[in-house]
Write a protein that holds these residues in place. Sequence first.
Motif, PDB file in Angstrom:
ATOM      1  N   UNK A   1       0.841  -1.202   0.000  1.00 29.89           N
ATOM      2  CA  UNK A   1       0.000   0.000   0.000  1.00 29.89           C
ATOM      3  C   UNK A   1       0.874   1.249   0.000  1.00 29.89           C
ATOM      4  N   UNK A   2       1.901   1.255   0.838  1.00 31.71           N
ATOM      5  CA  UNK A   2       2.802   2.414   0.923  1.00 31.71           C
ATOM      6  C   UNK A   2       3.511   2.666  -0.410  1.00 31.71           C
ATOM      7  N   UNK A   3       3.815   1.602  -1.145  1.00 30.75           N
ATOM      8  CA  UNK A   3       4.470   1.765  -2.455  1.00 30.75           C
ATOM      9  C   UNK A   3       3.485   2.193  -3.543  1.00 30.75           C
ATOM     10  N   UNK A   4       2.186   2.109  -3.266  1.00 38.58           N
ATOM     11  CA  UNK A   4       1.180   2.421  -4.262  1.00 38.58           C
ATOM     12  C   UNK A   4       0.813   1.239  -5.131  1.00 38.58           C
ATOM     13  N   UNK A   5       1.240   0.029  -4.742  1.00 40.49           N
ATOM     14  CA  UNK A   5       0.917  -1.164  -5.529  1.00 40.49           C
ATOM     15  C   UNK A   5      -0.484  -1.684  -5.218  1.00 40.49           C
ATOM     16  N   UNK A   6      -0.983  -1.406  -4.026  1.00 40.97           N
ATOM     17  CA  UNK A   6      -2.310  -1.850  -3.614  1.00 40.97           C
ATOM     18  C   UNK A   6      -3.074  -0.659  -3.042  1.00 40.97           C
ATOM     19  N   UNK A   7      -4.396  -0.679  -3.143  1.00 46.29           N
ATOM     20  CA  UNK A   7      -5.182   0.392  -2.522  1.00 46.29           C
ATOM     21  C   UNK A   7      -5.222   0.195  -1.007  1.00 46.29           C
ATOM     22  N   UNK A   8      -5.459   1.261  -0.261  1.00 48.25           N
ATOM     23  CA  UNK A   8      -5.565   1.110   1.198  1.00 48.25           C
ATOM     24  C   UNK A   8      -6.848   0.386   1.574  1.00 48.25           C
ATOM     25  N   UNK A   9      -6.915  -0.104   2.824  1.00 46.14           N
ATOM     26  CA  UNK A   9      -8.171  -0.710   3.294  1.00 46.14           C
ATOM     27  C   UNK A   9      -9.302   0.303   3.184  1.00 46.14           C
ATOM     28  N   UNK A  10     -10.521  -0.141   2.927  1.00 49.15           N
ATOM     29  CA  UNK A  10     -10.973  -1.538   2.900  1.00 49.15           C
ATOM     30  C   UNK A  10     -10.819  -2.234   1.557  1.00 49.15           C
ATOM     31  N   UNK A  11     -10.288  -1.531   0.548  1.00 49.27           N
ATOM     32  CA  UNK A  11     -10.151  -2.154  -0.768  1.00 49.27           C
ATOM     33  C   UNK A  11      -8.947  -3.087  -0.850  1.00 49.27           C
ATOM     34  N   UNK A  12      -7.978  -2.875   0.005  1.00 48.83           N
ATOM     35  CA  UNK A  12      -6.789  -3.728   0.006  1.00 48.83           C
ATOM     36  C   UNK A  12      -7.166  -5.188   0.272  1.00 48.83           C
TER      37      UNK A  12
END
Length: 199
Positions: A139-150
């Motif tokens: 998430x911090x790298x921008x590869x995944x969305x933050x919760x709750x979408x992560x």
Amino acid sequence: MATTGRPRDARVDAAILDATRAILARDGYAGLTMDAVAEQAGIGKAAIYRRHATKQEMVFAAVIHEAELPVRPDTGSLAGDLTALVQEIVDHLTGPAASAAVLGLLADLGPDSALGARFRERFVTRELADIEALLDRAVERGELPPPPSRPDATTVHALVTGPVFAFLYLQRTPPDGLPERLGPLIAGALTVTEGPPGP
């Protein structure tokens, strides 16, 4: 004033786990007992029970991982982190002691809800926390969305452990190259986004 008691002897810890691995490789899961481990390690059985409440916990600690996990290094990418994680799982599950123990261990955990709950609390929660940290880095790298979408850690835990188990124990496939195939594949599945609707 409360005291913390005498610290555990790391040499005894190691002797127990080494003895467990040796007996598993020689006699299999069914042939392993606390008495046999105590004799092989040259210690009293009480020393084992101070560290492992059950045979199953002792076996898992010996062939998979102990209750505490080391800090996972940051490879710089989600695919790299997942590849390293799959490699660890493969390494744990392909040793002679693990091969002798895994199916029997799962059979013991299945019908006993109390044993299964304790096992989850002692080991699986650590694995999930480790994956949470891996996902938070993505998430911090921008590869995944933050919760709750992560993606949630329980799903990712199943995605990394399930295929390894299937390849090694169901298909009996050699593990060569498996981490390099699975890591990027799982990362791609986690990062895929829905494109715009077609015309």
